[in-house]
Design a protein around this motif. Structure first.
Motif, short mmCIF file in Angstrom:
data_model
loop_
_atom_site.label_atom_id
_atom_site.label_comp_id
_atom_site.label_asym_id
_atom_site.label_seq_id
_atom_site.Cartn_x
_atom_site.Cartn_y
_atom_site.Cartn_z
N THR A 97 32.71 54.05 27.15
CA THR A 97 34.16 54.10 27.31
C THR A 97 34.86 53.15 26.34
OG1 THR A 97 33.98 52.51 29.14
CG2 THR A 97 34.10 54.83 29.71
N VAL A 98 34.30 51.96 26.14
CA VAL A 98 34.91 51.01 25.20
C VAL A 98 34.87 51.56 23.77
CG1 VAL A 98 34.58 48.77 24.10
CG2 VAL A 98 34.53 48.96 26.60
N THR A 99 33.78 52.22 23.42
CA THR A 99 33.70 52.82 22.08
C THR A 99 34.79 53.86 21.90
OG1 THR A 99 31.30 52.49 22.01
CG2 THR A 99 32.22 54.11 20.50
N GLY A 100 34.94 54.77 22.86
CA GLY A 100 35.98 55.78 22.75
C GLY A 100 37.37 55.19 22.72
N GLN A 101 37.64 54.19 23.57
CA GLN A 101 38.98 53.60 23.63
C GLN A 101 39.31 52.83 22.36
OE1 GLN A 101 39.52 51.07 27.03
NE2 GLN A 101 41.65 50.59 26.54
N THR A 102 38.34 52.12 21.82
CA THR A 102 38.60 51.32 20.61
C THR A 102 38.89 52.22 19.42
OG1 THR A 102 37.12 49.62 21.47
CG2 THR A 102 37.69 49.50 19.15
N VAL A 103 38.10 53.27 19.24
CA VAL A 103 38.32 54.19 18.12
C VAL A 103 39.67 54.89 18.25
CG1 VAL A 103 37.50 56.31 17.02
CG2 VAL A 103 35.86 54.54 17.69
N SER A 104 39.99 55.36 19.45
CA SER A 104 41.26 56.07 19.62
C SER A 104 42.45 55.13 19.51
CB SER A 104 41.29 56.80 20.96
OG SER A 104 41.28 55.89 22.04
N GLY A 105 42.26 53.84 19.83
CA GLY A 105 43.35 52.88 19.65
C GLY A 105 43.78 52.80 18.21
N LEU A 106 42.82 52.78 17.30
CA LEU A 106 43.15 52.81 15.87
C LEU A 106 43.89 54.08 15.50
CD1 LEU A 106 39.94 51.48 14.03
CD2 LEU A 106 42.22 50.47 13.96
N LEU A 107 43.40 55.22 16.00
CA LEU A 107 43.99 56.52 15.66
C LEU A 107 45.41 56.64 16.19
CD1 LEU A 107 43.75 59.41 14.56
CD2 LEU A 107 42.72 60.07 16.75
N VAL A 108 45.62 56.27 17.45
CA VAL A 108 46.94 56.39 18.06
C VAL A 108 47.95 55.51 17.34
CG1 VAL A 108 48.25 55.93 20.16
CG2 VAL A 108 46.07 57.12 20.30
N ASP A 109 47.55 54.29 17.00
CA ASP A 109 48.46 53.41 16.25
C ASP A 109 48.75 53.98 14.86
OD1 ASP A 109 48.98 51.55 18.16
OD2 ASP A 109 47.54 50.06 17.45
N ARG A 110 47.75 54.55 14.23
CA ARG A 110 47.96 55.10 12.88
C ARG A 110 48.90 56.31 12.91
NH1 ARG A 110 49.57 56.39 8.98
NH2 ARG A 110 48.64 56.74 6.93
N LEU A 111 48.79 57.15 13.97
CA LEU A 111 49.65 58.32 14.08
C LEU A 111 51.05 57.96 14.58
CD1 LEU A 111 47.12 60.87 15.65
CD2 LEU A 111 47.86 60.72 13.26
N GLY A 112 51.20 56.78 15.15
CA GLY A 112 52.50 56.38 15.66
C GLY A 112 52.90 57.09 16.94
N ILE A 113 51.92 57.45 17.78
CA ILE A 113 52.22 58.17 19.01
C ILE A 113 52.91 57.25 20.01
CG2 ILE A 113 51.20 59.41 20.96
CD1 ILE A 113 49.03 60.36 19.07
N LEU B 111 33.45 44.76 15.87
CA LEU B 111 32.94 43.58 16.56
C LEU B 111 33.14 43.69 18.07
CD1 LEU B 111 34.00 40.57 14.28
CD2 LEU B 111 31.69 41.41 14.76
N THR B 112 34.25 44.29 18.50
CA THR B 112 34.50 44.45 19.93
C THR B 112 33.43 45.33 20.56
OG1 THR B 112 36.88 44.17 19.66
CG2 THR B 112 36.14 45.29 21.66
N ILE B 113 33.13 46.47 19.92
CA ILE B 113 32.11 47.37 20.46
C ILE B 113 30.76 46.68 20.51
CG2 ILE B 113 30.87 49.54 20.05
CD1 ILE B 113 33.45 50.59 18.73
#
Length: 326
Positions: free
Chosen positions: A115-131, A149-151
């Motif tokens: 779950t942390v892996t999925g959340q960390t990756v999508s956090g980058l994506l969501v911020d980049r898309l500006g959602i 490093l977090t993962i």
């Protein structure tokens, strides 16, 4: 409607960590309730239903809550944000489904890493898309390093829980594919949930209304799932009398409301990383003070938690271009 001022990082990040502290406590309570009821979905229904009742009462009792309620329908009619955002609570329900169906197969440690892996990756994506309401944020090298490093730190912190009797009991890599995919997807969607709730909060004027709508959607999904399960497998045990079994819902209210409030100021990635740090700190505190059967607190658990905090500091520090040249 004047938007609320943004919180500075030094104030918002501790709030995100504090919100994350509620996650392992809520998980411990809901897990115990699921065992007592012999029905994990029923435990989630109880938790969400209590949260819904609490948020309804808060929304009606407080002037800010009533004002937020009055803005929900106009915001939807005028399409100030995509209407699908009102279904963000369904993501929370999906997370509960993934937890109910895969923890017994994967174990808590592997589920947490997934779950942390999925959340960390999508956090980058969501911020980049500006959602989210914080707008677009660049994917810098430092932010990527902080995520990696977090993962790694989370995997290290939970590594003592792997081993004989603690890890997954499966039929090989093929048997783990679907059970692993569900928590990764659930974690991936969590960042979108926070962004959707944060955007709704801006237009409602308060996280109270966004949290209420979140609980309405999640409760509807879980009741539907439980009624199907009831028709197929029958009911579980009756509700317990101990009061503490019913604290999971209020903790969910705090977690969702703070997440909706903070993403506007911190962005989705930093909010998620702060909550991950709080989750590890809360888990460590529970295992030290109120250990459950199978709890493991080793040196790797402590050091991995500290490394997680360091990774978040690395990702949140302002690294302007040319800073090192100056």
């Amino acid at each position: 409607m004047t938007p609320a001022p943004r919180l500075p990082l030094f104030a918002g990040l501790p709030m995100a960590i504090g919100a994350g502290l509620a996650i392992p406590v809520q998980g411990r309570i809901n897990g115990a309730l699921g065992v007592r009821l012999d029905d994990g979905i029923a435990a989630a229904v109880v938790s969400f239903s209590i949260g819904l009742v609490l948020m309804t009462a808060v929304s009606l009792a407080l002037p800010t809550g009533r004002a937020g309620l009055a803005r929900i329908l106009p915001a939807l009619r005028e399409r100030r944000f995509p209407p699908v955002y009102v279904l963000a609570g369904g993501i929370g329900a999906f997370f509960v489904f993934a937890q109910s169906f895969t923890v017994g197969i994967l174990g808590v440690a592997l589920f947490t890493v997934a779950t942390v892996t999925g959340q960390t990756v999508s956090g980058l994506l969501v911020d980049r898309l500006g959602i989210g309401p914080a707008g677009k944020k660049a994917v810098t090298g430092i932010r990527v390093i902080g995520c990696v490093l977090t993962i790694a730190a989370v995997a290290w912190a939970v590594s003592p829980r792997f081993g004989p009797g603690r890890g997954p009991d499966d039929g090989g890599p093929a048997g783990l594919f679907l059970p692993l995919l569900l928590p990764v997807l659930a974690g991936f969607l969590m960042s979108f949930q926070q962004a959707m709730n944060g955007t709704a909060t801006v237009h409602y004027g308060t996280p109270i209304a966004a949290t209420l709508v979140n609980f309405i959607a999640g409760t509807a999904v879980l009741w539907t799932a439980w009624l199907i399960k009831l028709a197929v497998a029958g009911p579980g045990n009756g509700l317990p009398g101990e009061w503490w079994y019913y604290l999971g819902g209020p903790m969910g209210c705090v977690f969702i409301a703070l997440g909706a409030l903070l993403v506007r100021s911190l962005g989705v990635l930093i909010t998620g990383l702060g909550m991950i740090a709080g989750q590890l700190l809360g888990s460590l505190g529970l295992d030290l003070l109120f250990p459950a059967p199978g709890s493991v607190v080793a040196l790797a658990t402590v050091l991995g938690t500290l490394l997680t905090l360091g990774a978040i500091v690395l990702a949140t520090l302002p690294w302007p271009r040319g800073a090192f040249r100056r």
